[in-house]
Design an enzyme around this catalytic site. Structure first.
Site, PDB file in Angstrom:
ATOM      1  N   ASP A  24       0.809  -1.225   0.000  1.00 29.91           N
ATOM      2  CA  ASP A  24       0.000   0.000   0.000  1.00 29.91           C
ATOM      3  C   ASP A  24       0.841   1.274   0.000  1.00 29.91           C
ATOM      4  OD1 ASP A  24      -2.187  -1.730   0.150  1.00 29.91           O
ATOM      5  OD2 ASP A  24      -2.104  -1.743   2.337  1.00 29.91           O
TER       6      ASP A  24
ATOM      7  N   GLY B 241       1.485   2.987  -2.614  1.00 30.45           N
ATOM      8  CA  GLY B 241       1.036   3.882  -3.688  1.00 30.45           C
ATOM      9  C   GLY B 241       1.531   3.385  -5.043  1.00 30.45           C
TER      10      GLY B 241
ATOM     11  N   GLY C  62      -4.588  -4.358  -3.735  1.00 29.37           N
ATOM     12  CA  GLY C  62      -5.582  -3.321  -4.002  1.00 29.37           C
ATOM     13  C   GLY C  62      -4.814  -2.083  -4.413  1.00 29.37           C
ATOM     14  N   HIS C  63      -4.806  -1.761  -5.691  1.00 32.01           N
ATOM     15  CA  HIS C  63      -4.007  -0.651  -6.219  1.00 32.01           C
ATOM     16  C   HIS C  63      -4.940   0.483  -6.652  1.00 32.01           C
ATOM     17  CE1 HIS C  63      -0.433  -3.544  -7.182  1.00 32.01           C
ATOM     18  NE2 HIS C  63      -0.773  -3.522  -5.914  1.00 32.01           N
TER      19      HIS C  63
ATOM     20  N   THR D  76      -5.851 -11.795   3.558  1.00 35.49           N
ATOM     21  CA  THR D  76      -6.976 -11.094   2.938  1.00 35.49           C
ATOM     22  C   THR D  76      -8.142 -12.047   2.689  1.00 35.49           C
ATOM     23  OG1 THR D  76      -6.075 -11.553   0.750  1.00 35.49           O
ATOM     24  CG2 THR D  76      -5.449  -9.451   1.769  1.00 35.49           C
TER      25      THR D  76
ATOM     26  N   ARG E 280       1.919 -29.271  -7.000  1.00 35.91           N
ATOM     27  CA  ARG E 280       1.689 -29.697  -8.390  1.00 35.91           C
ATOM     28  C   ARG E 280       0.310 -30.305  -8.639  1.00 35.91           C
ATOM     29  NH1 ARG E 280       7.236 -32.388  -7.671  1.00 35.91           N
ATOM     30  NH2 ARG E 280       6.391 -32.094  -5.594  1.00 35.91           N
TER      31      ARG E 280
ATOM     32  N   THR F 167      -9.653  -5.042   1.685  1.00 37.19           N
ATOM     33  CA  THR F 167     -10.533  -5.568   2.740  1.00 37.19           C
ATOM     34  C   THR F 167     -11.186  -4.475   3.576  1.00 37.19           C
ATOM     35  OG1 THR F 167      -8.650  -5.713   4.250  1.00 37.19           O
ATOM     36  CG2 THR F 167      -9.176  -7.692   2.960  1.00 37.19           C
TER      37      THR F 167
ATOM     38  N   ASP G 139       2.620  14.542   1.812  1.00 35.70           N
ATOM     39  CA  ASP G 139       1.614  15.506   2.275  1.00 35.70           C
ATOM     40  C   ASP G 139       0.944  15.101   3.582  1.00 35.70           C
ATOM     41  OD1 ASP G 139       0.660  13.478   0.288  1.00 35.70           O
ATOM     42  OD2 ASP G 139      -1.297  14.161   0.996  1.00 35.70           O
TER      43      ASP G 139
ATOM     44  N   SER H 253       5.526  12.205  -4.411  1.00 36.17           N
ATOM     45  CA  SER H 253       4.074  12.243  -4.570  1.00 36.17           C
ATOM     46  C   SER H 253       3.463  12.959  -3.367  1.00 36.17           C
ATOM     47  CB  SER H 253       3.554  10.808  -4.704  1.00 36.17           C
ATOM     48  OG  SER H 253       2.157  10.768  -4.584  1.00 36.17           O
TER      49      SER H 253
HETATM   50  P1  GDP Z   1      -0.823   0.281  -3.545  1.00 33.90           P
HETATM   51  O1  GDP Z   1      -1.390  -0.997  -3.036  1.00 33.90           O
HETATM   52  O2  GDP Z   1       0.650   0.372  -3.301  1.00 33.90           O
HETATM   53  O3  GDP Z   1      -1.188   0.585  -4.957  1.00 33.90           O
HETATM   54  O4  GDP Z   1      -1.463   1.438  -2.644  1.00 33.90           O
HETATM   55  P2  GDP Z   1      -3.021   1.583  -2.216  1.00 33.90           P
HETATM   56  O5  GDP Z   1      -3.805   2.047  -3.371  1.00 33.90           O
HETATM   57  O6  GDP Z   1      -3.486   0.358  -1.520  1.00 33.90           O
HETATM   58  O7  GDP Z   1      -2.892   2.677  -1.086  1.00 33.90           O
HETATM   59  C1  GDP Z   1      -2.365   3.934  -1.335  1.00 33.90           C
HETATM   60  C2  GDP Z   1      -3.425   4.994  -1.002  1.00 33.90           C
HETATM   61  O8  GDP Z   1      -2.816   6.259  -0.911  1.00 33.90           O
HETATM   62  C3  GDP Z   1      -4.491   5.132  -2.057  1.00 33.90           C
HETATM   63  O9  GDP Z   1      -5.686   5.506  -1.448  1.00 33.90           O
HETATM   64  C4  GDP Z   1      -3.951   6.251  -2.949  1.00 33.90           C
HETATM   65  O10 GDP Z   1      -4.980   6.949  -3.629  1.00 33.90           O
HETATM   66  C5  GDP Z   1      -3.313   7.133  -1.918  1.00 33.90           C
HETATM   67  N1  GDP Z   1      -2.132   7.889  -2.362  1.00 33.90           N
HETATM   68  C6  GDP Z   1      -1.150   7.535  -3.232  1.00 33.90           C
HETATM   69  N2  GDP Z   1      -0.179   8.467  -3.264  1.00 33.90           N
HETATM   70  C7  GDP Z   1      -0.554   9.419  -2.379  1.00 33.90           C
HETATM   71  C8  GDP Z   1       0.052  10.637  -1.936  1.00 33.90           C
HETATM   72  O11 GDP Z   1       1.143  11.022  -2.334  1.00 33.90           O
HETATM   73  N3  GDP Z   1      -0.644  11.355  -0.983  1.00 33.90           N
HETATM   74  C9  GDP Z   1      -1.836  10.963  -0.500  1.00 33.90           C
HETATM   75  N4  GDP Z   1      -2.431  11.711   0.424  1.00 33.90           N
HETATM   76  N5  GDP Z   1      -2.429   9.815  -0.900  1.00 33.90           N
HETATM   77  C10 GDP Z   1      -1.790   9.066  -1.813  1.00 33.90           C
HETATM   78  P1  IMO Z   2      -0.941  -4.256  -2.213  1.00 38.32           P
HETATM   79  O1  IMO Z   2      -0.495  -4.783  -3.540  1.00 38.32           O
HETATM   80  C1  IMO Z   2      -0.958  -4.740   2.132  1.00 38.32           C
HETATM   81  C2  IMO Z   2      -0.993  -8.856   3.636  1.00 38.32           C
HETATM   82  C3  IMO Z   2      -2.239  -9.320   4.377  1.00 38.32           C
HETATM   83  C4  IMO Z   2      -1.629 -10.304   5.353  1.00 38.32           C
HETATM   84  C5  IMO Z   2      -0.526 -10.963   4.509  1.00 38.32           C
HETATM   85  C6  IMO Z   2      -0.911 -12.289   3.882  1.00 38.32           C
HETATM   86  O2  IMO Z   2      -2.246  -3.540  -2.243  1.00 38.32           O
HETATM   87  O3  IMO Z   2       0.138  -3.472  -1.555  1.00 38.32           O
HETATM   88  P2  IMO Z   2      -2.482 -12.966   1.866  1.00 38.32           P
HETATM   89  O4  IMO Z   2      -3.937 -12.722   1.624  1.00 38.32           O
HETATM   90  O5  IMO Z   2      -1.582 -12.408   0.805  1.00 38.32           O
HETATM   91  O6  IMO Z   2      -2.168 -14.404   2.161  1.00 38.32           O
HETATM   92  O7  IMO Z   2      -2.146 -12.169   3.236  1.00 38.32           O
HETATM   93  O8  IMO Z   2      -0.205 -10.033   3.492  1.00 38.32           O
HETATM   94  N1  IMO Z   2      -1.231  -8.318   2.289  1.00 38.32           N
HETATM   95  C7  IMO Z   2      -1.178  -7.017   1.981  1.00 38.32           C
HETATM   96  N2  IMO Z   2      -0.986  -5.923   2.760  1.00 38.32           N
HETATM   97  N3  IMO Z   2      -1.094  -4.598   0.796  1.00 38.32           N
HETATM   98  C8  IMO Z   2      -1.256  -5.674  -0.001  1.00 38.32           C
HETATM   99  O9  IMO Z   2      -1.233  -5.587  -1.352  1.00 38.32           O
HETATM  100  C9  IMO Z   2      -1.342  -6.949   0.587  1.00 38.32           C
HETATM  101  N4  IMO Z   2      -1.529  -8.194   0.106  1.00 38.32           N
HETATM  102  C10 IMO Z   2      -1.432  -9.019   1.151  1.00 38.32           C
HETATM  103  O10 IMO Z   2      -2.878  -8.243   5.026  1.00 38.32           O
HETATM  104  O11 IMO Z   2      -1.015  -9.616   6.405  1.00 38.32           O
HETATM  105 MG    MG Z   3      -2.914  -1.660  -1.751  1.00 37.74          MG
END
Ligand code: GDP
Ligand code: IMO
Ligand code: MG
Length: 422
Positions: free
Chosen positions: A13, A15, A40-41, A128, A142, A299, A331, A411
């Site tokens: 997470d 970004g 979750g991107h 998750t 396998r 989630t 920020d 960012s």
């Molecule tokens: P990812 O899993 O690495 O793609 O990241 P996520 O989307 O799960 O979480 C990143 C969150 O931060 C999202 O809600 C983005 O919209 C937000 N985000 C990304 N870059 C920035 C930033 O520079 N500032 C702020 N305030 N939010 C950001």
């Molecule tokens: P993105 O790509 C943050 C964490 C779960 C749990 C562990 C194992 O959005 O950054 P799993 O379901 O993969 O067996 O869970 O990994 N986890 C994440 N935490 N961002 C994710 O993906 C994650 N994908 C899995 O919360 O601790």
């Molecule tokens: Mg994410």
């Protein structure tokens, strides 16, 4: 012309989705290489917000090929729903390719994932619940079923039925409700018909693109500290989330890789269980969660929040070979008068600067902090380093020094344009 890998450097997470979308302006192909819909991107474009789980974050740039590589575990029903909902919002999904070697996740994997977590009690991982671990386990055992089978309904049905029966026995023995095989098959059949036209040998298309000198960008999911080998085992996911995973997870040779982008949040978050040395349990942790909107994109769980940890981040940059950093969410720190950076740990009376491999040890370390003055003004409108307050620039420079990598992108908000080159 380059082949670059972008990975998360913490516990996910960071970004990544936003950065992939930004970088894809100059890219021909985006390739996911591991994980599944545990990811979750988030991508925000204008007033629209999208959360992608399996579809690569390059999908919003017309003409960019979006590859779901062999290293993923793919829930066909969820992928179909994700693709259709993008299409319903006017996004062209015709450039998606799904690897015939990617392993498939079915309802029994998800049920088994939840059963294992329940049985583990307080020792649970906090997954998750998307069936990721069980699907990768079947791959290693396998007995997994791969994407190529989506093109052959007859053999897919035979394989699916046999696996479902096997899992139903496990569920019955554990006193858990069994799956209705006919009902589950009906869902799989619909998804297989929908996805079949997108299935191909993606190894060929990725290598053709790399060889032709196209710009290819690999999109990591999760983060380095969730890597099955290098993360905080057992509190990790079940794939190699680090840059090396791009080679095996897409079938491309290491010699093609030019740049490794490390996406790094200006503080630290984690979802699920496991050690987190700089976690904040007081009002400042709550503040980061609130301002940073730190709730899981998959989630919805509140993310645990804490100070920037240079020990884990430096380790992460080392194993990924990060040469360009994209620092996100600067920020979110705008209102803080003082900001802490963890530069070392104390473990059993000794000061250490390397991350302990053992999760129990990492859970016992005490972070040693360096305090930096905050900047107490908004950075959201900054579009260059010169626009940033001096203390913000100093904060970024200190992070770069501690993790031994160059800050290349900053960012300052979730939108595309809230990004600038350092
Ligand atoms: P990812 O899993 O690495 O793609 O990241 P996520 O989307 O799960 O979480 C990143 C969150 O931060 C999202 O809600 C983005 O919209 C937000 N985000 C990304 N870059 C920035 C930033 O520079 N500032 C702020 N305030 N939010 C950001
Ligand atoms: P993105 O790509 C943050 C964490 C779960 C749990 C562990 C194992 O959005 O950054 P799993 O379901 O993969 O067996 O869970 O990994 N986890 C994440 N935490 N961002 C994710 O993906 C994650 N994908 C899995 O919360 O601790
Ligand atoms: Mg994410």
């Amino acid at each position: 012309m380059s082949v670059d890998v972008l990975v998360g450097t913490q516990w996910g997470d960071e970004g990544k989705g936003k950065l992939i979308d930004v970088l894809t302006r100059d890219v021909d192909m985006v390739v996911r290489f591991q994980g599944g819909n545990n990811a979750g991107h988030t991508v925000e474009i204008g007033s629209e917000k999208y959360v992608l789980h399996l579809v690569p974050s390059g999908i919003f740039r017309p003409g960019v090929a979006c590859v779901i590589g062999n290293g993923l575990v793919v829930d066909p029903v969820d992928l179909m729903n994700e693709m259709q909902s993008l299409k319903d919002r006017g996004i062209d999904i015709s450039a998606i390719e799904l690897s015939d070697k990617a392993h498939l996740i079915f309802a029994y994997h998800k049920r088994y994932d939840k059963l294992k977590e329940l049985a583990a009690g307080t020792a649970k991982i906090g997954t998750t619940g998307r069936g990721i671990g069980p699907a990768y386990a079947d791959k290693a055992h396998r007995c997994g079923i791969r994407g190529g089978e989506l093109k052959n309904l007859e053999s897919l049905k035979v394989l699916f039925t046999a696996e479902c029966k096997k899992y139903n026995k496990i569920f019955a023995d554990a006193g858990v409700e069994t799956l209705n095989i006919d009902e589950e098959w009906a869902k799989v059949e619909v998804a297989a018909k929908y996805l079949a036209p997108f299935v191909c040998d993606t190894v060929i298309s990725v290598n053709k693109a790399a060889k032709a000198g196209k710009n290819v960008l690999f999109e990591g999911a999760q983060g380095a500290l969730l890597d099955i080998d290098h993360g905080t085992y057992p509190f990790v996911t079940s794939s190699n989330t680090t840059s090396g995973g791009a080679c095996t997870g897409a079938g491309v040779a290491p010699r093609y890789i030019d740049t490794v982008w490390g996406v790094m949040k200006a503080y630290t978050t984690r979802v699920g269980e496991g050690p987190f040395p700089t976690e904040l349990f007081d009002a400042s942790g709550e503040e980061l969660r609130k301002i940073g909107n730190e709730f899981g994109a998959t989630t919805g769980r509140p993310r645990r929040c804490g100070w920037f940890d240079a020990v884990i981040s430096a380790y992460s940059c080392m194993i990924n070979g990060v040469n360009k950093l994209a620092i996100t969410k600067l920020d979110v720190l705008d209102t803080l008068e003082e900001i802490c950076i963890c530069t070392a740990y104390e473990l059993d009376g000794k000061v250490i600067t390397e991350m302990p491999t053992n999760a129990n040890e990492l859970a016992r370390v005490k972070p040693i902090y360096e305090k930096l003055p905050g900047w107490c003004q908004s950075t959201a409108e900054a579009r260059s380093m010169a626009d940033l307050p001096e203390n913000a620039r100093k904060y970024l420079a200190r992070i770069a020094e501690l993790v031994d990598a160059e800050v290349a992108i900053v960012s300052v908000g979730p939108k595309r344009d809230q990004t600038f080159l350092a």
